[in-house]
Design an enzyme around this catalytic site. Sequence first.
Site, PDB file in Angstrom:
ATOM      1  N   ASP A  75      -2.001  29.841  37.369  1.00 40.75           N
ATOM      2  CA  ASP A  75      -2.592  30.547  36.247  1.00 40.75           C
ATOM      3  C   ASP A  75      -4.089  30.243  36.303  1.00 40.75           C
ATOM      4  O   ASP A  75      -4.541  29.347  37.028  1.00 40.75           O
ATOM      5  CB  ASP A  75      -1.956  30.100  34.917  1.00 40.75           C
ATOM      6  CG  ASP A  75      -2.260  31.109  33.797  1.00 40.75           C
ATOM      7  OD1 ASP A  75      -3.134  31.984  33.995  1.00 40.75           O
ATOM      8  OD2 ASP A  75      -1.640  31.022  32.735  1.00 40.75           O
TER       9      ASP A  75
HETATM   10  C1  BGC Z   1      -3.264  33.798  31.254  1.00 41.25           C
HETATM   11  C2  BGC Z   1      -2.494  34.618  32.270  1.00 41.25           C
HETATM   12  C3  BGC Z   1      -3.379  35.737  32.774  1.00 41.25           C
HETATM   13  C4  BGC Z   1      -4.666  35.141  33.358  1.00 41.25           C
HETATM   14  C5  BGC Z   1      -5.596  36.191  33.900  1.00 41.25           C
HETATM   15  C6  BGC Z   1      -4.619  33.349  31.768  1.00 41.25           C
HETATM   16  O1  BGC Z   1      -5.387  32.813  30.747  1.00 41.25           O
HETATM   17  O2  BGC Z   1      -2.504  32.684  30.874  1.00 41.25           O
HETATM   18  O3  BGC Z   1      -1.331  35.142  31.700  1.00 41.25           O
HETATM   19  O4  BGC Z   1      -2.702  36.489  33.724  1.00 41.25           O
HETATM   20  O5  BGC Z   1      -5.328  34.427  32.324  1.00 41.25           O
HETATM   21  O6  BGC Z   1      -6.183  36.935  32.904  1.00 41.25           O
END
Ligand code: BGC
Length: 774
Positions: free
Chosen positions: A273
């Site tokens: 993530d």
């Molecule tokens: C989130 C993810 C997301 C990623 C990209 C993160 O803060 O937890 O779900 O895909 O950001 O935007």
Amino acid sequence: MQLSYIKFFMLFTSFTVSAQQTQLGKTAVKDLVKKMSVEEKARLLVGTGMPGWVGLTKLPNPPKMKVPGSAGKNMAFPKYNIPELILADGPAGLRIKPERDNVSKKYFATAFPVATALASSWNAALVKEIGEAIGNETKEYGVDLLLAPGMNIQRNPLNGRNFEYFSEDPLVTGTMAAAYVNGVQRNGVGATLKHFAANNQESNRFGVNEHISQRALREIYLKGFEIAVKNSQPWAIMTAYNKINGTYVSENKELLTDILRDEWKFEGLVMTDWFGGYGSEDEVRANKVSNVAAQINAGNDWLMPGTPQQIEAVIKQVKSGKLNTSAMDKSAERILKIILKSPVFRNYKYSDNPDLKAHAKISKQAATESMVLLENKSNTLPLKLNGKKVALFGNTSYNFISGGTGSGDVNEAYVVSLLDGLKNSGAKTDVRLSSKYLPYIKIEDSIQTERRKREGALSKYIRIREMPFSDAEIERASNENDFAIFTIGRNAGENGDRPVSDFYLADDEKVMIDRISSVFHQKNKKFIIIMNIGGVIETLSWKDKADAVLLSWQPGQEAGDAVAEVLSGIVNPSGKLAQTFPKDYKDVPSSNSFPGIPADFPLDSNYNEGIFVGYRYYDTFKIPVAYPFGYGMSYSQFDFSDLKVQNDESSKTLQVSFTVTNSGNTEGKEVAQIYVSAPHQKMKKPIQELKVFAKTELLQSGKSQTFSVTIPYYDLSSFDSATSSWKLEAGNYELRVGNSSQNILIKQVFHVSNPTMVLKTENLLKPDRVVNEL
Ligand code: BGC
């Protein structure tokens, strides 16, 4: 002379061959990776940062992006013919920026119902269709890999991101996620399961250490992912931020290699993530670095969105021997294999022009099929809207919430409010009410928008206080209208859990409901409540004040039209809850342990309820609930009959068939839920667990549909942590078919004569401390 010519020729041919070999697509990925230097591989494994940012610092003059609003990408290597893959968020639709520099055209995406809503449809074919439409927008807007679906278990109603997730049950979760992925990937773009695993809270999401038993992990928190991986083979998986039993998921080899790849046979790539493994955003700001060696050695191929420090660290750790070259090479290979399949590699000429009108129709259909009718006293619904005078109350009626906040938000062209939806159905909405609500909402909403702009994309949603009305005004509305509607609105999103207070109605809401209810009822006029929410709330204290309660969830951009279609009976509701509505927050099995210790910034979270999540807990411990798992009303009635259960011990399967008949007067769909109650031998078991579900087609009155399903023993077995195996105990089992976990309509006993070890696994993911379970 002759000889040197030959030598030169040989040298030349070997040079051209090697130049060709270093081109992605022309030669084996393995050989290409061998040709890449450590520095190049480090740059491939670490993303190029959030577009327009370095770490968490926004660039004053960001470079032009291929797809503004996308979330990340890899570095391109033209010399190897490696293009950059564009990654963008979901899950309720593609998340890109509508505005582009010097272009008047807007690049809107369709907002579909949120995942929680989609799960309530219990219609995997419908979810596949949604996935297909989202995948089409992904492809047509130049994105290669969608960062969706989200599929964590709804362990506690207060998780701020529950709306992005499907259910409290792993079978519903895994089935819906697989359908979504299959739909997306039909387009030749990739989907990403996230957040693997047990990302069940936003409070200290970067650093919380979750202590979970091996059994609860296997049966609850990993199960949905297992189902989705085996049934859809997604291109990618995103690791969760949190730690499980002491190890960051992104550094957890047992999870990412032993279970995900060796046991489940996942073939795609694993990414972190955004800044996963950093411990906190402050660490990113302080230019610290995640443990890249542990991450890549564990099988976490891609470090997203990537920081310059991570690139340096990868190079350093390879040189120091901490990061295995073979692990690095494998990760590079996995990334390249996905790039090979991508639209950008195939040079796909995207149109920037997906068919938003067609997708709006799909969004509306899905919204109507996802709504759950919770109450309908004396058949209040369906009611005629055309020509009827409606007193429309509640801020959210005028400002319907299509979906949650944060990365799960979608930039749609419009959201049909309930006001507009009712008008579109021919209802005459009270103009004196709307002329008060609309300017109030406009001002309050712009204050919110400004604040959220200042605070950034992850700023919290703050509910607007209900517009106050005098008794005289409500009295007037009750005289001049045929019935009243009030909408309860709730919103939340990434980076924060909902406070306990958000589970309950606020005083301003209660006052409005009380007053509208008593004044309209005095005049024998109906009062309907719509729940425009993304997560479970308390209902018991107020539900009797309304004649009908319709849970619309956050239904996407066609919201108001979809609600109107269900209210008026154009669509007969067929949604069923994929999560329990408890009577009170204190009844939630994790209410004492969520979000962890210390509560304001949890470092540890103890999953003491073990496998008893959701209905597994309420049904087993006989805790009365407001609305049980699987519950939802229809304008028709359905009978279940002809249950046949055949237990084939030699093939280790159960054959089940039964018939569902529409015995009412209205055409409609029904959801058949098959639960199995296991004998209580040595292992503690929930009283029953969902094992299969099926939705009927649209059945005309009097018509039937027969289902035949096969349940393998593996699906009936439970995980025994002591022996690391999936076991089926001997004894009498009961197969129960119903239309909610608490409304079983037909059942039959079957007998398993011998205890069976269905699958032996490695002893993995051991708890780092004693987890005292229920
Ligand atoms: C989130 C993810 C997301 C990623 C990209 C993160 O803060 O937890 O779900 O895909 O950001 O935007």
